[in-house]
Design a protein around this motif. Structure first.
Motif, short mmCIF file in Angstrom:
data_model
loop_
_atom_site.label_atom_id
_atom_site.label_comp_id
_atom_site.label_asym_id
_atom_site.label_seq_id
_atom_site.Cartn_x
_atom_site.Cartn_y
_atom_site.Cartn_z
N VAL A 100 12.12 -6.97 17.47
CA VAL A 100 13.08 -8.08 17.43
C VAL A 100 12.54 -9.27 16.63
CG1 VAL A 100 12.25 -9.13 19.58
CG2 VAL A 100 14.64 -9.45 18.87
N ASP A 101 11.21 -9.45 16.60
CA ASP A 101 10.62 -10.54 15.82
C ASP A 101 10.86 -10.33 14.31
OD1 ASP A 101 9.72 -11.73 18.11
OD2 ASP A 101 7.68 -10.95 17.95
N GLN A 102 10.79 -9.07 13.87
CA GLN A 102 11.05 -8.76 12.46
C GLN A 102 12.53 -8.97 12.13
OE1 GLN A 102 9.69 -4.77 12.74
NE2 GLN A 102 7.52 -5.33 12.74
N ILE A 103 13.39 -8.59 13.04
CA ILE A 103 14.83 -8.79 12.85
C ILE A 103 15.13 -10.29 12.80
CG2 ILE A 103 17.11 -8.42 13.87
CD1 ILE A 103 16.00 -5.83 15.09
N ARG A 104 14.48 -11.04 13.69
CA ARG A 104 14.69 -12.50 13.73
C ARG A 104 14.29 -13.13 12.40
NH1 ARG A 104 11.74 -17.02 14.33
NH2 ARG A 104 12.66 -18.79 15.45
N ASP A 105 13.16 -12.71 11.82
CA ASP A 105 12.70 -13.29 10.55
C ASP A 105 13.73 -13.08 9.44
OD1 ASP A 105 10.36 -14.18 11.67
OD2 ASP A 105 9.15 -12.48 11.00
N ILE A 106 14.29 -11.88 9.38
CA ILE A 106 15.29 -11.59 8.35
C ILE A 106 16.54 -12.43 8.57
CG2 ILE A 106 16.86 -9.81 7.48
CD1 ILE A 106 14.00 -9.58 6.48
N CYS A 107 16.97 -12.55 9.82
CA CYS A 107 18.16 -13.34 10.13
C CYS A 107 17.97 -14.81 9.79
CB CYS A 107 18.52 -13.20 11.62
SG CYS A 107 19.15 -11.56 12.08
N VAL A 108 16.79 -15.34 10.09
CA VAL A 108 16.51 -16.75 9.81
C VAL A 108 16.42 -17.00 8.30
CG1 VAL A 108 14.75 -18.55 10.01
CG2 VAL A 108 15.41 -17.22 12.02
N ASN A 109 15.76 -16.08 7.58
CA ASN A 109 15.59 -16.25 6.13
C ASN A 109 16.89 -16.14 5.35
OD1 ASN A 109 12.82 -16.71 6.25
ND2 ASN A 109 12.31 -14.54 6.07
N TYR A 110 17.81 -15.29 5.84
CA TYR A 110 19.04 -15.04 5.10
C TYR A 110 20.29 -15.56 5.82
CZ TYR A 110 16.25 -12.07 2.04
OH TYR A 110 15.31 -11.60 1.16
N ARG A 111 20.09 -16.34 6.87
CA ARG A 111 21.19 -16.92 7.66
C ARG A 111 22.17 -15.82 8.10
NH1 ARG A 111 22.44 -22.05 9.02
NH2 ARG A 111 24.59 -22.57 9.53
N VAL A 155 23.36 -6.64 12.70
CA VAL A 155 22.90 -7.76 11.87
C VAL A 155 23.91 -7.92 10.75
CG1 VAL A 155 21.19 -8.51 10.19
CG2 VAL A 155 20.44 -7.55 12.36
N ALA A 156 24.52 -9.10 10.64
CA ALA A 156 25.53 -9.35 9.61
C ALA A 156 25.75 -10.85 9.46
CB ALA A 156 26.84 -8.66 9.97
N PRO A 157 26.38 -11.28 8.35
CA PRO A 157 26.73 -12.71 8.21
C PRO A 157 27.71 -13.16 9.28
CG PRO A 157 26.84 -11.56 6.09
CD PRO A 157 26.68 -10.52 7.13
N SER A 158 27.71 -14.45 9.59
CA SER A 158 28.56 -15.00 10.65
C SER A 158 30.03 -14.66 10.46
CB SER A 158 28.39 -16.52 10.72
OG SER A 158 27.06 -16.86 11.02
N LYS A 159 30.50 -14.66 9.21
CA LYS A 159 31.93 -14.45 8.95
C LYS A 159 32.41 -13.08 9.39
CE LYS A 159 31.15 -12.88 4.19
NZ LYS A 159 31.42 -13.15 2.75
N LYS A 204 17.20 -23.43 7.12
CA LYS A 204 16.24 -22.74 7.96
C LYS A 204 15.68 -23.66 9.05
CE LYS A 204 12.21 -19.70 7.53
NZ LYS A 204 11.25 -19.08 6.58
N SER A 205 15.45 -24.93 8.71
CA SER A 205 14.91 -25.89 9.68
C SER A 205 15.20 -27.30 9.19
CB SER A 205 13.39 -25.70 9.85
OG SER A 205 12.72 -26.02 8.63
N LEU A 206 14.98 -28.29 10.07
CA LEU A 206 15.20 -29.69 9.71
C LEU A 206 14.29 -30.10 8.58
CD1 LEU A 206 16.56 -32.41 10.27
CD2 LEU A 206 14.80 -32.86 12.00
N PHE A 232 20.93 -24.93 12.43
CA PHE A 232 19.88 -24.29 11.65
C PHE A 232 19.78 -22.80 11.96
CE2 PHE A 232 18.54 -28.79 12.06
CZ PHE A 232 18.58 -29.11 10.71
N ASN A 233 19.25 -22.06 10.98
CA ASN A 233 19.15 -20.60 11.10
C ASN A 233 18.40 -20.18 12.36
OD1 ASN A 233 20.18 -21.00 8.58
ND2 ASN A 233 18.59 -19.93 7.46
N THR A 234 17.36 -20.94 12.70
CA THR A 234 16.55 -20.58 13.87
C THR A 234 17.33 -20.70 15.17
OG1 THR A 234 15.73 -22.87 13.84
CG2 THR A 234 14.35 -21.18 12.81
#
Length: 239
Positions: free
Chosen positions: A71-82, A120-124, A167-169, A227-229
């Motif tokens: 899940v940490d690897q999945i989280r990184d991809i989601c945060v990096n690519y929103r 895993v997909a874009p919000s839309k 990604k962050s403030l 933010f993505n996180t």
């Protein structure tokens, strides 16, 4: 002169010795009916509310290690690519037939019923509650997920760059400063006087920064963005 052998005709003759044509149609119809019931059950599990991430009973000797992700690897991809990582019941597009076929094959090979599907997909692509390229996962346990199927087109090559400010403030502030600096440099030399001094450039920079920061704040907060996180696994569009 000997006639050539029609192999299809010979095959039909062999089949007709053991089974009638009407029986064949009945058997095929029953097989298709059972297959449809299996698919309906899979879709029903995907669309129904899920309990806290279950642990599916996989036979680890049959799993492809390249498709296992933490899940940490999945989280990184989601945060990096929103992107978002949510239960399939929030997914508003149809699950492709190829994905359903892979689920049926996995369930048969592992003699299990898969649950807890996530995408895993874009919000839309999700039906989000008020508060371009899906990946379908099934949980294995202990934070690990098995990638079942990927479909759609690949992400735009610039999506990571586009998502970086969100990604962050800290990233947002840096991006706003850089854009403001470029905007200040774009102001024609001597627009306020014959020669632009260092003090005048600083004033122009603060003016552009104030204007751009105001627009960023409106888009980020008034429009309910985050933010993505904070949104990568949130089911709320204004999380």
């Amino acid at each position: 002169m000997l006639r050539r052998t029609n192999i299809e005709q010979k095959l039909q003759q062999s089949r007709n010795k053991t089974i009638k044509e009407s029986d064949i149609l009945d058997q095929v119809r029953e097989i298709l009916k059972q297959d449809d019931l299996v698919e309906d059950a899979i879709i029903a599990r995907m669309k129904s509310p899920q309990k806290p991430t279950p642990r599916n009973s996989f036979d680890f000797d049959l799993l492809d290690s390249d498709k296992i992700y933490h899940v940490d690897q999945i989280r990184d991809i989601c945060v990096n690519y929103r992107l978002r990582f949510l239960d399939t019941r929030y997914f508003k597009n149809e699950i492709p037939q190829e994905a359903l076929n892979k689920i049926k094959r996995l369930e048969k090979e592992h003699d299990t019923t898969l649950r807890g599907f996530k995408i895993v997909a874009p919000s839309k692509m999700f039906k989000l509650e008020n508060a371009d390229d899906p990946l379908l996962f099934a949980p294995i346990g202990n934070g690990y997920f098995y990638l079942i199927h990927k479909w759609g087109n690949d992400l735009n090559a610039f999506r990571r760059a586009w998502a970086w400010p969100f990604k962050s403030l800290e990233n947002l502030i840096i991006c706003t400063l850089l854009v403001s600096l470029l905007a200040a440099y774009a102001v024609p030399n001597g627009i306020f006087s014959k020669d632009t001094s260092g003090v005048q450039f600083v004033l122009i920079f603060f003016f552009t920064f104030k204007s751009i920061a105001s627009m960023v704040l409106y888009y980020s907060f008034a429009a309910g963005k985050n933010f993505n996180t904070a949104i990568w696994n949130s089911k709320y569009f204004n999380a």
